[in-house]
Design a protein around this motif. Structure first.
Motif, mmCIF file in Angstrom:
data_model
loop_
_atom_site.group_PDB
_atom_site.id
_atom_site.type_symbol
_atom_site.label_atom_id
_atom_site.label_comp_id
_atom_site.label_asym_id
_atom_site.label_seq_id
_atom_site.Cartn_x
_atom_site.Cartn_y
_atom_site.Cartn_z
ATOM 1 N N LYS A 107 13.544 24.541 84.914
ATOM 2 C CA LYS A 107 13.940 23.347 84.161
ATOM 3 C C LYS A 107 13.540 23.472 82.701
ATOM 4 O O LYS A 107 12.553 24.125 82.374
ATOM 5 N N ILE A 108 14.322 22.787 81.858
ATOM 6 C CA ILE A 108 13.980 22.630 80.445
ATOM 7 C C ILE A 108 14.173 21.145 80.125
ATOM 8 O O ILE A 108 15.191 20.555 80.483
ATOM 9 N N PHE A 109 13.187 20.569 79.470
ATOM 10 C CA PHE A 109 13.277 19.166 79.038
ATOM 11 C C PHE A 109 13.418 19.172 77.526
ATOM 12 O O PHE A 109 12.546 19.695 76.823
ATOM 13 N N ILE A 110 14.533 18.607 77.037
ATOM 14 C CA ILE A 110 14.745 18.588 75.593
ATOM 15 C C ILE A 110 14.849 17.159 75.068
ATOM 16 O O ILE A 110 15.199 16.236 75.800
ATOM 17 N N GLU A 111 14.517 17.019 73.779
ATOM 18 C CA GLU A 111 14.683 15.756 73.073
ATOM 19 C C GLU A 111 15.271 16.095 71.716
ATOM 20 O O GLU A 111 14.695 16.889 70.972
ATOM 21 N N GLY A 112 16.438 15.532 71.418
ATOM 22 C CA GLY A 112 17.096 15.830 70.156
ATOM 23 C C GLY A 112 17.624 14.573 69.492
ATOM 24 O O GLY A 112 17.595 13.482 70.064
ATOM 25 N N ILE A 113 18.115 14.752 68.288
ATOM 26 C CA ILE A 113 18.681 13.639 67.533
ATOM 27 C C ILE A 113 20.104 13.995 67.137
ATOM 28 O O ILE A 113 20.376 15.093 66.659
ATOM 29 N N SER A 114 20.994 13.051 67.364
ATOM 30 C CA SER A 114 22.390 13.194 66.959
ATOM 31 C C SER A 114 22.625 12.205 65.820
ATOM 32 O O SER A 114 22.580 10.988 66.030
ATOM 33 N N PRO A 115 22.846 12.690 64.597
ATOM 34 C CA PRO A 115 22.959 11.782 63.446
ATOM 35 C C PRO A 115 24.243 10.951 63.458
ATOM 36 O O PRO A 115 25.297 11.428 63.883
#
Length: 164
Positions: free
Chosen positions: A59-67
């Motif tokens: 598993k990979i847990f990601i947190e990103g921002i979409s402008p």
């Protein structure tokens, strides 16, 4: 041939459908994991900040921002912050959004309901409340665009800068 077990994310008064399964019949679990790590590194400006945690080949847990992605009412588009759990099996990736937020200068980051609380965006008769008419299409778009981008990357259809 790759296909979605479920075509794409949809959003209704029950929220976002849980997850997508991306099928890659010819790829191993470790290959999918490795390619996903590479996609993150090539997609995000600060990939080490995007990856919250990972379990090698699982598993990979990601947190990103979409402008400028989400719109509520007649206001301007707001940044979206999302959290996604990406899990791996032989020939498959489970793409599971777990959180979505929007940003305002006055209040900072605020939750967007992507679960059963999404019913608050709808009237009792099932119609979308006017204030949220754009939001309910913006929400699945955030995750559909990301999952499609990951799928294209793994299939070798990544964006290249060969025309320099």
């Amino acid at each position: 041939v790759n296909s979605y077990s479920q075509e794409k994310f949809n959003f209704d008064n029950k929220g976002l459908n849980d997850y997508l399964v991306l099928d890659f019949t010819e790829k191993t679990k470790s290959e999918l994991y490795s390619k996903t790590i590479n996609w993150i590194k090539e997609t995000y400006k600060n990939p080490d900040e995007v990856i919250n945690s990972k379990i090698e080949n699982e598993k990979i847990f990601i947190e990103g921002i979409s402008p400028s992605t989400l719109t509520i009412g007649g206001g301007s588009s707001m940044n979206a912050k999302y959290s996604i759990e990406i899990a791996f099996k032989e020939g498959k990736i489970k793409f599971n959004p777990t959180k979505l937020e929007y940003y305002t200068k006055e209040y900072g980051w605020n939750d967007i309901f992507i679960n059963e609380n999404a019913k608050l965006y709808y009237k009792k008769n099932g119609e979308v409340r006017g204030l949220y008419s754009k939001l309910i299409t913006d929400i699945p778009s955030v995750f559909n665009n990301l999952s499609k981008d990951l799928e294209n990357y793994i299939n070798g259809k990544k964006k290249t800068e060969e025309d320099w």
